[in-house]
Design an enzyme around this catalytic site. Structure first.
Site, PDB file in Angstrom:
ATOM      1  CE  LYS A   4     -24.270 -72.177  48.524  1.00  0.00           C
ATOM      2  NZ  LYS A   4     -24.027 -70.908  49.253  1.00  0.00           N
ATOM      3  CE  LYS A  38     -29.451 -66.567  40.814  1.00  0.00           C
ATOM      4  NZ  LYS A  38     -28.522 -65.580  41.436  1.00  0.00           N
ATOM      5  CE  LYS A  51     -28.931 -62.690  47.455  1.00  0.00           C
ATOM      6  NZ  LYS A  51     -28.487 -63.328  46.211  1.00  0.00           N
ATOM      7  CB  THR A  66     -20.927 -64.598  39.225  1.00  0.00           C
ATOM      8  OG1 THR A  66     -21.020 -65.183  40.531  1.00  0.00           O
ATOM      9  CG2 THR A  66     -22.275 -64.030  38.843  1.00  0.00           C
ATOM     10  CG  ASN A  80     -16.241 -61.287  41.793  1.00  0.00           C
ATOM     11  OD1 ASN A  80     -16.935 -62.103  41.200  1.00  0.00           O
ATOM     12  ND2 ASN A  80     -15.043 -61.574  42.237  1.00  0.00           N
ATOM     13  CB  SER A 103     -21.839 -71.601  45.932  1.00  0.00           C
ATOM     14  OG  SER A 103     -21.351 -70.319  46.214  1.00  0.00           O
TER      15      SER A 103
HETATM   16  N1  GLU Z   1     -25.150 -64.214  45.697  1.00  0.00           N
HETATM   17  C1  GLU Z   1     -24.960 -65.044  44.555  1.00  0.00           C
HETATM   18  C2  GLU Z   1     -26.232 -65.133  43.732  1.00  0.00           C
HETATM   19  O1  GLU Z   1     -27.065 -64.240  43.771  1.00  0.00           O
HETATM   20  C3  GLU Z   1     -24.365 -66.398  44.912  1.00  0.00           C
HETATM   21  C4  GLU Z   1     -25.155 -67.225  45.850  1.00  0.00           C
HETATM   22  C5  GLU Z   1     -24.397 -68.479  46.324  1.00  0.00           C
HETATM   23  O2  GLU Z   1     -23.297 -68.704  45.865  1.00  0.00           O
HETATM   24  O3  GLU Z   1     -24.976 -69.192  47.147  1.00  0.00           O
HETATM   25  O4  GLU Z   1     -26.417 -66.030  42.963  1.00  0.00           O
END
Ligand code: GLU
Length: 423
Positions: free
Chosen positions: A68, A92, A104, A188, A219, A350
């Protein structure tokens, strides 16, 4: 150099490994990404020409579940950055105990130079290139810098066209009208706010006496600023990529956003007293009680860490403090609430979106907020306790906490200790 980002990010692993009773082969597994795919996206531009854009997707580790992580559109994106961000996503997701590994994606592009139609073609081209690599049970993208709900909508649509049926669970951060989750838009920033609220007493940051500076006004930053403001905190400084403003009397983030939407910049936004214009670098060193870097990587380094006045830093961006900067802050007693905890609200909601898509059953926003807090508050407390018990920084504590979870998952299939107990 970009290579340094991954190498230095990975050093956190060795740091954390010193405090966890974990087998070497688990650290070895986490040293390199599982797989990284590079592609060139050929996109028809509005003037009739065809242009190539470099693109990547990295699936770092999938021991704990499908991978993810977001997709970033930025001119500085490169494979090392994508790998580093995927590494951070792995930890994370483990910090929050989400059943996901980390991934990513990115495209090296300046979206400000694209028309809307070009942006749509680029987003669809990304999915065409990576359709076999991603999947609702394999790798689930989401927004990151300069990608948003409509980009997710195009990508989900393209994936549905390729597979022959709609698959909303392929991607998160979609518009609510297309299967997005309520509460994903501010998740976030909200998560960062929950973390600060949970540690309010420990950090000595009650709303009445805490001045906040935020770097970045996208955001995550806007929603965090607005929730803090609504809770009685004083926002004294804000910036975007073009300007920074500082007013010790405070400012209303809603009014600043309204100004930014109208003029394209925070410069000249209304505040309570007399705002001073600063540059972005000076804003980081301005007087405040909590500094929230919410822009890009490597903003606080060995060059400016000694000059930071804030006693608490909440990392809403990914990787805003470099390891060398971290060491200086640690020595000075500055508490850094690390990115893999502070900005994990986004990926947590998410996860909720993915669950709702798979179930085909959608939750009211209050339920999203309650469930987000129910996950974030205890994990935040746990990391605080690990830091206290092991006398380590919150960052090391967060890595220790995550590493234990990933380690248990690897061990559950057997390591050397299982296969050769006497060896
Ligand atoms: N891009 C966001 C992060 O760095 C969200 C990633 C997601 O929701 O999968 O955590």
């Amino acid at each position: 150099m970009a290579t340094d980002l991954f190498t230095t990010a990975r050093a956190r692993l060795d740091d954390a490994a010193r405090y966890v009773d974990i087998e070497r082969e688990i650290i070895e597994q986490l040293r390199y990404p599982k797989e990284t795919l590079a592609a060139t996206l050929l996109v028809r531009m509005d003037d009739g020409s065809r242009k190539g854009f470099k693109a990547w997707r990295c699936r770092y580790d999938d021991t704990r579940g499908p991978t993810k992580g977001g997709i970033r559109f930025h001119p500085a994106v490169n494979v090392d950055e994508v790998m580093t961000l995927a590494f951070w996503m792995t930890f994370k997701c483990a910090v929050m105990n989400l059943p996901f590994g980390g991934a990513k994606g990115g495209v090296s592009v300046d979206v400000k130079t694209l028309s809307r139609a070009e942006l749509e073609r680029l987003s669809r081209a990304y999915v065409q290139a990576f359709a076999r690599f991603i999947g609702p049970e394999r790798d689930i993208p989401a927004p990151d810098m300069y990608t948003n709900g409509i980009v997710m909508a195009w990508m989900a649509d393209e994936y549905g066209t390729i597979t022959g049926h709609p698959s909303p669970a392929i991607i998160t951060g979609k518009p609510v009208a297309l299967g997005g989750s309520l509460g994903r838009d501010d998740a976030t920033g909200r998560g960062g706010f929950y973390v600060l609220r949970e540690l309010r007493d420990e950090l000595g940051v009650s709303p009445d006496k805490t001045r906040i500076v935020l770097q970045g006004f996208g955001n995550a930053s806007f929603h965090c600023a607005r929730l803090l403001h609504d809770d009685g905190y004083r926002i004294v400084g804000l910036s975007d990529s073009s300007a920074a403003i500082y007013d010790p009397d405070g400012m209303d983030p809603y009014a600043v956003m309204e100004h930014k939407n109208r003029t394209g910049s925070v410069a000249g936004a209304p505040t309570r007293g007399h705002a001073r214009a600063l540059d972005n670098a000076a804003l980081l060193e301005a007087e405040c009680d909590v500094l929230i870097p919410a822009a890009v990587e490597n903003q606080i380094t060995e060059d400016n860490a000694a000059a930071i006045q804030a006693p608490v830093i909440l990392e809403l961006a990914n990787g805003p403090v470099s390891p060398a900067g971290d060491a200086i802050l640690d020595e000075r007693g500055v508490i850094v609430v690390p990115d893999i905890l502070a900005n994990s609200g986004g990926v947590t909601v998410s996860y909720f979106e993915w669950v709702q898509n798979k179930a085909g059953y959608y939750w009211p926003v209050e339920e999203v907020h309650t469930k987000l807090r129910a996950i974030m508050d205890p994990e935040t407390r746990r990391i605080w306790e690990v830091a206290r018990d092991k006398a380590v920084s919150m960052r090391t504590a967060a890595y220790v906490h995550a590493l234990e979870r990933i380690g248990h998952a690897v061990e559950a299939r057997g390591t050397k200790a299982f296969f050769n107990p006497l060896g």
